[in-house]
Design an enzyme around this catalytic site. Sequence first.
Site, short mmCIF file in Angstrom:
data_model
loop_
_atom_site.label_atom_id
_atom_site.label_comp_id
_atom_site.label_asym_id
_atom_site.label_seq_id
_atom_site.Cartn_x
_atom_site.Cartn_y
_atom_site.Cartn_z
N ASP A 60 -13.05 5.40 1.26
CA ASP A 60 -11.62 5.38 1.57
C ASP A 60 -11.08 6.81 1.52
O ASP A 60 -10.82 7.36 0.46
CB ASP A 60 -10.92 4.48 0.54
CG ASP A 60 -9.42 4.40 0.75
OD1 ASP A 60 -8.90 5.11 1.62
OD2 ASP A 60 -8.77 3.62 0.02
N ASP A 119 0.89 -1.17 0.00
CA ASP A 119 0.00 0.00 0.00
C ASP A 119 0.92 1.21 0.00
O ASP A 119 1.52 1.54 1.03
CB ASP A 119 -0.89 -0.04 1.26
CG ASP A 119 -1.68 1.24 1.47
OD1 ASP A 119 -1.63 2.13 0.60
OD2 ASP A 119 -2.35 1.36 2.52
N LYS A 176 2.82 11.50 -3.35
CA LYS A 176 1.82 10.80 -4.16
C LYS A 176 0.84 11.79 -4.79
O LYS A 176 0.27 11.52 -5.84
CB LYS A 176 1.08 9.80 -3.25
CG LYS A 176 0.09 8.92 -3.95
CD LYS A 176 -0.35 7.81 -3.02
CE LYS A 176 -1.61 7.14 -3.43
NZ LYS A 176 -2.05 6.12 -2.46
N GLU A 217 -7.17 0.56 -4.51
CA GLU A 217 -7.18 0.48 -3.04
C GLU A 217 -8.51 -0.01 -2.46
O GLU A 217 -8.52 -0.92 -1.64
CB GLU A 217 -6.78 1.85 -2.45
CG GLU A 217 -5.29 2.11 -2.66
CD GLU A 217 -4.89 3.56 -2.49
OE1 GLU A 217 -5.70 4.37 -2.02
OE2 GLU A 217 -3.74 3.89 -2.85
#
Length: 613
Positions: A203, A21, A83, A181
């Site tokens: 999420d 992850d 990211k 994800e």
Amino acid sequence: MSLQYKFFKKTETTGPIVGIDLGTTNSLVAIIEQGRPRILKSRDGQNLVPSIVCFAGPQGPCVGTRAKQRRVIDVQNTVFSVKRLLGRSFEDLKNSKVQLPYEVVEQEGLIQIRVGDQTYSAIEISALILRELKEMAEKDLGVPVSQAVITVPAYFNDSQRQATRTAGRLAGWDVLRIINEPTAASLAYGLDRKKEGLIAVYDLGGGTFDFSILKLHEGIFEVLATSGDTSLGGDDLDRVIAQVAAQEIEKTWGICIFDEPKLHAAVLDSAERLKIKLSTEPQALMQVIWKGQTYERKWTLEEFEVLAQPILERTEKPCLQALKDAGLQASDLSDVILVGGPTRLHGVRQFVQKIFGRVPNTSLHPDELVAQGAAIQADILSGNNQELLLLDVVPLSLGLETYGGIVSSLIPRNTRIPTVAREVFTTFADFQTGVDIHVLQGEREKVQDNRSLAHFKLVGIEPLPAGMARIEVKFLVDADGILQVSAKDLRTGVEQSIEVRPSYGLSDQEVQKMLQSGLENAESDLGFRRLTEVRNEAERILRVTQKNLPQADQVLPPAEVETIRTVVTQVQEEIQKKDVRGIQDATARLNQVTLRLAELLIKETISRSIKQS
Ligand code: AMP
């Protein structure tokens, strides 16, 4: 380019496959042991590795907790939340209003992060994080580890996915699969609960928001719709707190925190700590100490929630959109799972409850679920847990520019992957011998409102009067959600194909150059890497084919099954010979001869699942 990639060399080929992850704030690595996911330990025995790189360590760049400790004291050398920049253009960044306390500069439209007198791309920084994860996995497991499944936000576009894959490759990982994800989270949720029904995964991470709706049935995890925002997350909550502090500091100290990078970093750090405290306490103190002065402010949960509300409201639209795309009402859902650190906040849970009219499921570990799911997918690729099947979708529509600056959509969003679409176009001018193909991603009608993924030209078209030529454009989206486009003149057979390169990343040549420049024995190592990649792919396809061969006898004529068996033997022989070309050719043949079998098996699984639902 100043980074030395020599320590990124790939050294081994087989061994365990792990799930990664790669988060905006923290990253995790997990593996399946005795059927259960286990999070691997970092150098300092932690499960979470902060996704932070500090370039001023005594022995070169340091990553993780050590870098986080330096984030405030050594702000100009520390990079975090990278990211948010992966696969993005400088233009994108300007529009997203992201404020980062490190310097970001433009180089030919691309984002470069300045650290001292060097600049780095987001891909390079992510590669450093992924390299740290590789070393830590090897230390924890005590064996070389090079194969991984990496997760990305479901709503990541093609550039962002490719940038992630490139970063993995630079770090020495063999990236076997990129998965979404929320889909990973649902795998972990469904693994031993044997739950059935429609579930939603909300999420909210450090920098991205993803929402997916899945149908779980008899081990099939079918994504029905996905939506989200790749510039929305817990960092935004820190920023609104920091904004209040900035105004008060300016008033009392007469200093603008945005002009003082160290102070800005210290304020953001305190803001994050305050936010986390407010997930368990009704009030908390924010404190910033700078150059002998102390800024203090008591916050109540209510005050924070008022500020957080507009940010949380931005999550509502994607949720409603996905429900609409899936043709569902909130009341059809059997569970809403919360993933990501900020979902520990009372305000987030309340808001989710308001959207869906039900109490969300908070029994799962919001930080670890995604990594656990990635490990489950890795385990499936290792040949275990074969009763589980993931059916994922493309998050954004893919299309082509047509006459008048309008987009013609070939693959609508939420189409199941892998998928292929074809469309036949013609020419507009008499005796035209070339056509420009412009590939786009997005939901809007006009070309300029969508993301341009690639331009290429098909030349050598037979000169004919306008409207007579027949040009077939084919879009193929693989299981990683990555697009390959080809165009063919149906009369002459002239064909051209490209894998869509990330518009906002490193070009393939640059990646090759980086990999090459650091390799001590460039030639033999490159050959070795090539062989490894080709062999891994061949072995993966062999495993799947061998698993399905018993069923092939029932669905295919005997001659076709015999052909598959012959090609399986050929692939095995070529692997023995270690001949890259031979393995590639035999693998391509195997892919070809098993195409019908794969289609029949998928159809059968789906129709079985439909009948039983
Ligand atoms: P993730 O991407 O899931 O690792 O989430 C990272 C984000 O979660 C960061 O913005 C963190 O500040 C935030 N976070 C972590 N723990 C908590 C907590 N207890 N309450 C609120 N936010 C948290």
